[in-house]
Design an enzyme around this catalytic site. Structure first.
Site, PDB file in Angstrom:
ATOM      1  N   CYS A  65       0.870  -1.141  -0.246  1.00 41.71           N
ATOM      2  CA  CYS A  65       0.081  -0.090   0.025  1.00 41.71           C
ATOM      3  C   CYS A  65       1.105   1.170  -0.052  1.00 41.71           C
ATOM      4  O   CYS A  65       1.972   1.568  -0.883  1.00 41.71           O
ATOM      5  CB  CYS A  65      -0.822   0.144   1.234  1.00 41.71           C
ATOM      6  SG  CYS A  65      -0.174  -0.119   2.875  1.00 41.71           S
ATOM      7  N   ARG A 121      -2.129  -0.579   5.499  1.00 39.57           N
ATOM      8  CA  ARG A 121      -3.203  -0.981   4.821  1.00 39.57           C
ATOM      9  C   ARG A 121      -3.114  -2.488   4.095  1.00 39.57           C
ATOM     10  O   ARG A 121      -3.843  -3.371   4.232  1.00 39.57           O
ATOM     11  CB  ARG A 121      -3.887  -0.153   3.619  1.00 39.57           C
ATOM     12  CG  ARG A 121      -4.448   1.241   4.249  1.00 39.57           C
ATOM     13  CD  ARG A 121      -4.884   1.841   3.321  1.00 39.57           C
ATOM     14  NE  ARG A 121      -3.855   2.901   2.662  1.00 39.57           N
ATOM     15  CZ  ARG A 121      -3.770   3.753   1.646  1.00 39.57           C
ATOM     16  NH1 ARG A 121      -4.945   3.902   1.125  1.00 39.57           N
ATOM     17  NH2 ARG A 121      -2.841   4.332   1.337  1.00 39.57           N
TER      18      ARG A 121
END
Length: 296
Positions: A250, A255
């Site tokens: 990410c 994430r």
């Protein structure tokens, strides 16, 4: 519990049933709230740690407590051992992570991944994170626990769950699936990072060959993880069924730790690696290839 055949994802009811153990002096159970950086959508947080947290929860900051800020890296082994031990967490503790953020458990899953990287055996995650806990009116307190420090010796690091830049180069050459979990706007290069976040890059776009599976597609509307059939379909649409090596990434690896957790821990896909250097590294590299637009 949950509908998964694993105990790494625990329900709010399970945590509430164990609040007495989480508040006890003995280190058998420890609860950790991982504060996210300030949200790009101000006002969407259920609360910061010091404004109210689950009773017995230890408060950690991703950038201050779990990162080497000079090297933009996770903690070195000795620093990890010191940090964990001084908060009263032993190698045998059942540690449950949760957090807030514009994505539920935003940095809590990164903390979980870091603990697994250093070999902590019994780590778990509160399904839905703080958002779900607050929205469903479970108890909160502003009292901070004081646990006696303990000696902590990490078993890791275990590199099998981590990817570095060289691993990404090899993945590209071998046509190994790479999952970019950022927003479509970040993936296409329309924006480089969510507004207001410090860690960014010089260029926008994505690693050539990567597919885009935005992180929120792993979650239900209430922030809890989707069921196994839904997750299998979500990643199956990208040609990922657990038979292959997978790299997730990410912006800074937080994430993508959520996607790593869904694939490796919930679906039990064995060979999944989180590239925590992610776009902050790749998007700043000289001569590293990038691709803009929606990709293949």
């Amino acid at each position: 519990m949950t509908e998964y055949d694993t105990d790494v994802l625990v329900s709010a009811d399970w945590v509430e049933d164990h609040l007495e153990e989480f508040q006890a002096d003995e280190p058998d159970y420890r609860l950790v709230e991982v504060n996210s950086p300030e949200s790009p959508e101000e006002g969407d947080f259920p609360s910061r740690y010091d404004e109210g947290h689950v009773p017995g929860a230890i408060g950690l900051q991703w950038d201050e407590d779990l990162s080497d800020q000079d090297q933009r890296d996770i903690l070195k082994k000795a620093e990890f051992e010191e940090t964990v031990g001084e908060h009263g967490i032993s190698e045998d503790s059942t540690v449950v992570f949760y957090g807030n953020g514009w994505i539920p458990n935003w940095f809590a899953l990164f903390a979980y991944w870091e603990f697994k990287y250093y070999g902590h055996e019994d780590a778990r995650v509160l399904d839905g994170g703080k958002d779900y806990w607050v929205n469903e009116d479970y108890p909160l307190t502003d009292e901070e626990p004081e646990f006696d420090p303990v000696e902590y010796t990490a078993k890791g690091p275990f590199e099998s769950i981590r990817a570095y830049k060289d691993d990404v180069d090899k993945a590209r050459e071998a046509d190994i699936p790479m999952v970019d979990v950022r927003s479509p706007e970040e993936f296409t290069g329309e924006i480089i990072a969510p507004e207001g976040l410090r860690e960014t890059a010089q260029r926008g776009g994505h690693i050539p060959g990567a597919s885009n599976v935005p992180v929120k597609t792993n979650l239900r509307e209430d922030g809890r993880f989707k069921g196994p059939d839904e997750l299998e379909e979500l990643y199956g649409d990208q040609g990922i069924d657990g038979e292959e090596t997978v790299v997730t990434y990410c912006r800074v690896g937080e994430r993508s730790a959520i996607a790593w957790f869904a694939l490796h821990e919930l679906l039990d896909y064995e060979d999944v690696h989180n590239y925590d250097g992610s776009w902050t590294e790749w998007g700043n590299l000289i001569r590293a290839p990038i691709e803009k637009g929606e990709g293949e």
